[in-house]
Design a protein around this motif. Structure first.
Motif, PDB file in Angstrom:
ATOM      1  N   PRO A 130      55.274  15.719   3.191  1.00 59.36           N
ATOM      2  CA  PRO A 130      55.870  14.633   2.409  1.00 59.36           C
ATOM      3  C   PRO A 130      56.975  15.166   1.504  1.00 59.36           C
ATOM      4  CG  PRO A 130      53.477  14.424   2.422  1.00 59.36           C
ATOM      5  CD  PRO A 130      53.804  15.746   3.050  1.00 59.36           C
ATOM      6  N   SER A 131      58.086  14.483   1.482  1.00 58.98           N
ATOM      7  CA  SER A 131      59.246  14.977   0.734  1.00 58.98           C
ATOM      8  C   SER A 131      59.154  14.600  -0.740  1.00 58.98           C
ATOM      9  CB  SER A 131      60.534  14.420   1.340  1.00 58.98           C
ATOM     10  OG  SER A 131      60.543  13.008   1.283  1.00 58.98           O
ATOM     11  N   PHE A 132      59.755  15.452  -1.568  1.00 63.65           N
ATOM     12  CA  PHE A 132      59.831  15.176  -3.003  1.00 63.65           C
ATOM     13  C   PHE A 132      60.877  16.089  -3.631  1.00 63.65           C
ATOM     14  CE2 PHE A 132      56.763  18.650  -2.662  1.00 63.65           C
ATOM     15  CZ  PHE A 132      57.157  19.518  -3.682  1.00 63.65           C
ATOM     16  N   LEU A 182      55.127  27.724  -0.050  1.00 66.96           N
ATOM     17  CA  LEU A 182      53.743  27.618  -0.495  1.00 66.96           C
ATOM     18  C   LEU A 182      53.745  26.745  -1.741  1.00 66.96           C
ATOM     19  CD1 LEU A 182      51.179  30.537  -0.992  1.00 66.96           C
ATOM     20  CD2 LEU A 182      51.264  28.555  -2.468  1.00 66.96           C
ATOM     21  N   LEU A 183      53.132  25.572  -1.649  1.00 64.65           N
ATOM     22  CA  LEU A 183      52.972  24.711  -2.812  1.00 64.65           C
ATOM     23  C   LEU A 183      51.631  25.029  -3.444  1.00 64.65           C
ATOM     24  CD1 LEU A 183      54.124  21.229  -1.418  1.00 64.65           C
ATOM     25  CD2 LEU A 183      55.508  22.992  -2.522  1.00 64.65           C
ATOM     26  N   LEU A 226      54.188  15.459 -14.025  1.00 66.15           N
ATOM     27  CA  LEU A 226      53.706  14.755 -15.213  1.00 66.15           C
ATOM     28  C   LEU A 226      52.802  13.571 -14.897  1.00 66.15           C
ATOM     29  CD1 LEU A 226      57.006  14.821 -17.303  1.00 66.15           C
ATOM     30  CD2 LEU A 226      55.028  16.351 -17.501  1.00 66.15           C
ATOM     31  N   LYS A 227      53.130  12.827 -13.867  1.00 66.72           N
ATOM     32  CA  LYS A 227      52.335  11.642 -13.509  1.00 66.72           C
ATOM     33  C   LYS A 227      51.444  11.871 -12.287  1.00 66.72           C
ATOM     34  CE  LYS A 227      55.750   8.406 -15.390  1.00 66.72           C
ATOM     35  NZ  LYS A 227      56.614   7.230 -15.088  1.00 66.72           N
ATOM     36  N   GLY A 228      51.438  13.087 -11.776  1.00 67.92           N
ATOM     37  CA  GLY A 228      50.606  13.387 -10.613  1.00 67.92           C
ATOM     38  C   GLY A 228      51.118  12.758  -9.329  1.00 67.92           C
ATOM     39  N   GLU A 229      52.398  12.397  -9.301  1.00 64.74           N
ATOM     40  CA  GLU A 229      52.945  11.698  -8.135  1.00 64.74           C
ATOM     41  C   GLU A 229      53.062  12.611  -6.908  1.00 64.74           C
ATOM     42  OE1 GLU A 229      55.663   8.406 -10.560  1.00 64.74           O
ATOM     43  OE2 GLU A 229      56.577  10.273  -9.832  1.00 64.74           O
ATOM     44  N   VAL A 230      53.488  13.851  -7.134  1.00 67.20           N
ATOM     45  CA  VAL A 230      53.606  14.783  -6.011  1.00 67.20           C
ATOM     46  C   VAL A 230      52.217  15.152  -5.488  1.00 67.20           C
ATOM     47  CG1 VAL A 230      54.454  17.035  -5.253  1.00 67.20           C
ATOM     48  CG2 VAL A 230      55.789  15.695  -6.896  1.00 67.20           C
ATOM     49  N   TYR A 231      51.301  15.393  -6.422  1.00 64.82           N
ATOM     50  CA  TYR A 231      49.915  15.717  -6.063  1.00 64.82           C
ATOM     51  C   TYR A 231      49.312  14.597  -5.211  1.00 64.82           C
ATOM     52  CZ  TYR A 231      45.184  17.615  -7.040  1.00 64.82           C
ATOM     53  OH  TYR A 231      43.923  18.166  -6.963  1.00 64.82           O
ATOM     54  N   ASN A 233      47.498  14.050  -1.243  1.00 65.57           N
ATOM     55  CA  ASN A 233      46.086  13.649  -1.343  1.00 65.57           C
ATOM     56  C   ASN A 233      45.267  14.653  -2.138  1.00 65.57           C
ATOM     57  OD1 ASN A 233      46.667  11.401   0.259  1.00 65.57           O
ATOM     58  ND2 ASN A 233      46.105  12.450   2.160  1.00 65.57           N
ATOM     59  N   GLY A 234      45.841  15.125  -3.223  1.00 63.17           N
ATOM     60  CA  GLY A 234      45.179  16.153  -4.025  1.00 63.17           C
ATOM     61  C   GLY A 234      43.849  15.707  -4.588  1.00 63.17           C
ATOM     62  N   SER A 235      42.868  16.616  -4.538  1.00 64.47           N
ATOM     63  CA  SER A 235      41.550  16.303  -5.090  1.00 64.47           C
ATOM     64  C   SER A 235      40.856  17.534  -5.661  1.00 64.47           C
ATOM     65  CB  SER A 235      40.651  15.680  -4.005  1.00 64.47           C
ATOM     66  OG  SER A 235      40.482  16.583  -2.919  1.00 64.47           O
ATOM     67  N   VAL A 236      41.433  18.721  -5.430  1.00 59.41           N
ATOM     68  CA  VAL A 236      40.784  19.982  -5.816  1.00 59.41           C
ATOM     69  C   VAL A 236      41.829  20.907  -6.430  1.00 59.41           C
ATOM     70  CG1 VAL A 236      39.600  22.043  -4.926  1.00 59.41           C
ATOM     71  CG2 VAL A 236      39.056  19.791  -3.987  1.00 59.41           C
ATOM     72  N   PHE A 237      41.400  21.710  -7.405  1.00 57.90           N
ATOM     73  CA  PHE A 237      42.257  22.761  -7.949  1.00 57.90           C
ATOM     74  C   PHE A 237      41.617  24.122  -7.677  1.00 57.90           C
ATOM     75  CE2 PHE A 237      45.309  20.171  -9.933  1.00 57.90           C
ATOM     76  CZ  PHE A 237      44.686  19.099 -10.537  1.00 57.90           C
ATOM     77  N   PRO A 238      42.416  25.079  -7.222  1.00 57.10           N
ATOM     78  CA  PRO A 238      43.803  24.904  -6.783  1.00 57.10           C
ATOM     79  C   PRO A 238      43.847  24.291  -5.385  1.00 57.10           C
ATOM     80  CG  PRO A 238      43.138  27.159  -6.405  1.00 57.10           C
ATOM     81  CD  PRO A 238      41.978  26.497  -7.095  1.00 57.10           C
TER      82      PRO A 238
END
Length: 204
Positions: free
Chosen positions: A68-70, A91-92, A153-158, A162-167
């Motif tokens: 996904p682009s950003f 690597l993101l 800041l708003k978690g838009e890229v995350y 489909n981010g759910s875990v760190f890291p």
């Protein structure tokens, strides 16, 4: 009568010559515009893995799809983008300052950034919507991160991934295709092994 025949013959010869000239010119134009399929400029060459597969058309947070682009601004004021083919793999690294595995892998990421500096870009993305920016800034200074760091800041890229875990570490090849999404921390050896595979590509 003979003069008329001669005149008609002359007109026919001139017409034939004109048609021949037009056909010859068209053939020359085609010859000038046709190139060998592989004779593209370097900037237009496709970036393909060793197996020669072409990039997919669909994007999504899944291995085998276009990433996904950003575009997001780094702490240094420079904007960084992901989306499509590029010169280096990416690597993101999505992280939060309170995350213990994130703290453990920070020095390892610094080493990886140095080892693969010619073939890999690391983007450290603090998911600030799950963190405090002041704490994240202290994290960057404490670990002396050598790769670009940016604040989601708003978690838009995350959310795009489909981010759910760190890291969460997302490996993207030079075609812009996701190679793997790694949830949770890995040992330095495990991550290095995955990056070695990511580097096994060639530009065709």
């Amino acid at each position: 009568m003979k003069m008329a025949n001669h005149r008609n013959l002359a007109i026919a010869i001139l017409a034939l010559a004109a048609v021949s000239a037009i056909v010859l010119r068209q053939l020359e134009d085609k010859t000038e515009t046709v190139q060998h399929p592989n004779a593209t400029h370097p900037a237009e060459q496709a970036i393909l893995p060793a197996n020669g597969q072409t990039p997919p058309f669909e994007s999504g947070a899944k291995a085998g799809l276009l990433a996904p682009s950003f575009t997001i601004q780094g702490e240094n004021g420079v904007s960084y983008s992901v989306g499509g083919a590029r010169d280096k793999a990416v690597l993101l690294n999505f992280w939060a300052s309170w995350c213990d595995p994130c703290q453990a892998e920070a020095p390892e990421l610094n080493q990886i950034a140095e080892k693969y500096k010619d073939t890999l870009d690391i983007y450290g993305i603090n998911v600030t919507s799950y963190d405090y920016k002041a704490n994240a800034e202290r994290f960057v200074k404490k670990h002396k991160l050598v790769f670009p760091v940016m604040f989601d800041l708003k978690g838009e890229v995350y959310a795009k991934y489909n981010g759910s875990v760190f890291p969460t570490n997302v490996l993207i090849d030079r075609r812009g295709v996701i190679s793997e999404i790694i949830l949770g921390g890995l040992t330095a050896e495990q991550l290095d092994g995955k990056l070695e595979k990511l580097m096994q590509q060639k530009r065709l």
